[in-house]
Write a protein that holds these residues in place. Structure first.
Motif, PDB file in Angstrom:
ATOM      1  N   SER A  33      25.970  32.083  -0.797  1.00 42.69           N
ATOM      2  CA  SER A  33      27.185  31.904  -1.577  1.00 42.69           C
ATOM      3  C   SER A  33      27.053  30.715  -2.521  1.00 42.69           C
ATOM      4  CB  SER A  33      28.338  31.674  -0.607  1.00 42.69           C
ATOM      5  OG  SER A  33      29.397  31.032  -1.224  1.00 42.69           O
ATOM      6  N   CYS A  34      27.531  30.881  -3.757  1.00 41.86           N
ATOM      7  CA  CYS A  34      27.498  29.752  -4.681  1.00 41.86           C
ATOM      8  C   CYS A  34      28.486  28.673  -4.232  1.00 41.86           C
ATOM      9  CB  CYS A  34      27.754  30.195  -6.120  1.00 41.86           C
ATOM     10  SG  CYS A  34      29.350  30.933  -6.425  1.00 41.86           S
ATOM     11  N   LEU A  80      35.832  26.259 -10.017  1.00 47.55           N
ATOM     12  CA  LEU A  80      34.701  26.753 -10.804  1.00 47.55           C
ATOM     13  C   LEU A  80      33.862  27.729  -9.992  1.00 47.55           C
ATOM     14  CD1 LEU A  80      32.665  26.681 -13.201  1.00 47.55           C
ATOM     15  CD2 LEU A  80      31.658  24.686 -12.098  1.00 47.55           C
ATOM     16  N   TRP A  81      33.542  27.365  -8.749  1.00 44.83           N
ATOM     17  CA  TRP A  81      32.656  28.202  -7.945  1.00 44.83           C
ATOM     18  C   TRP A  81      33.336  29.451  -7.425  1.00 44.83           C
ATOM     19  CZ3 TRP A  81      28.254  27.536  -9.540  1.00 44.83           C
ATOM     20  CH2 TRP A  81      27.807  26.280  -9.927  1.00 44.83           C
ATOM     21  N   VAL A  82      34.632  29.397  -7.209  1.00 45.97           N
ATOM     22  CA  VAL A  82      35.371  30.603  -6.821  1.00 45.97           C
ATOM     23  C   VAL A  82      35.338  31.597  -7.977  1.00 45.97           C
ATOM     24  CG1 VAL A  82      37.673  31.510  -6.300  1.00 45.97           C
ATOM     25  CG2 VAL A  82      36.838  29.475  -5.122  1.00 45.97           C
ATOM     26  N   LYS A  83      35.565  31.098  -9.206  1.00 39.65           N
ATOM     27  CA  LYS A  83      35.540  31.977 -10.383  1.00 39.65           C
ATOM     28  C   LYS A  83      34.133  32.505 -10.659  1.00 39.65           C
ATOM     29  CE  LYS A  83      39.589  30.241 -12.730  1.00 39.65           C
ATOM     30  NZ  LYS A  83      40.164  29.801 -13.997  1.00 39.65           N
ATOM     31  N   ALA A  84      33.121  31.681 -10.449  1.00 40.98           N
ATOM     32  CA  ALA A  84      31.741  32.130 -10.676  1.00 40.98           C
ATOM     33  C   ALA A  84      31.371  33.255  -9.720  1.00 40.98           C
ATOM     34  CB  ALA A  84      30.772  30.959 -10.511  1.00 40.98           C
ATOM     35  N   ASP A  85      31.772  33.118  -8.469  1.00 40.97           N
ATOM     36  CA  ASP A  85      31.467  34.144  -7.484  1.00 40.97           C
ATOM     37  C   ASP A  85      32.257  35.425  -7.759  1.00 40.97           C
ATOM     38  OD1 ASP A  85      29.986  34.858  -5.105  1.00 40.97           O
ATOM     39  OD2 ASP A  85      31.916  34.901  -4.079  1.00 40.97           O
TER      40      ASP A  85
END
Length: 135
Positions: A33-34, A80-85
């Motif tokens: 996971s990112c 940021l990482w929630v949106k990237a995933d």
């Protein structure tokens, strides 16, 4: 003589770690996971959909800041990482890229921060990507 290095890698769901299933010795591959990678890199905690990644006991990491391209709203590291995933739908998607830099020991921490800032600003401008930096 000042020596530096830089390497770039990817965070991909298909490059997951191994996890034991129950008490048996059979292994089940879990996706990478990112969000977990970001929590580890920042030595912080990220919570997504009830799952918590907590690396806050990790030492010697200074969270720097999140850089966003011009014209985009500022967001937190976790957001940021929630949106990237969420942006990637495939199970083998590349959800993030990670860079590792070794900066010259002759530089002061203030000079390291200036180098990091200049590099992040350049990446945002040229590649139109958000960057989560720490050192």
């Amino acid at each position: 003589m000042a020596i530096y290095s830089f390497s770039l890698g990817v965070v991909s769901r298909s490059a997951g770690g191994k996890k034991r299933k129950g008490g048996s010795t059979s292994k089940v591959k879990t996706p990478r996971s990112c969000q977990a990678a970001a929590a580890y890199k920042r030595a912080g905690q990220v919570t997504v959909a009830g799952q918590i990644w907590n690396y806050s006991r990790k030492k010697d990491v200074v969270p720097f800041c999140v850089y966003c391209p011009l014209g985009t709203p500022l967001i937190s590291s976790e957001e940021l990482w929630v949106k990237a995933d969420a942006a990637e739908k495939r199970k083998d998607a590349t959800t993030a890229r990670e860079g590792h830099a070794a900066l010259p020991i002759e530089c002061s921490p203030k000079e390291w921060a200036a180098i990091i800032h200049e590099f992040a600003a350049w990446m945002c401008e040229v590649h139109k990507v958000a960057i989560d930096m720490n050192y």
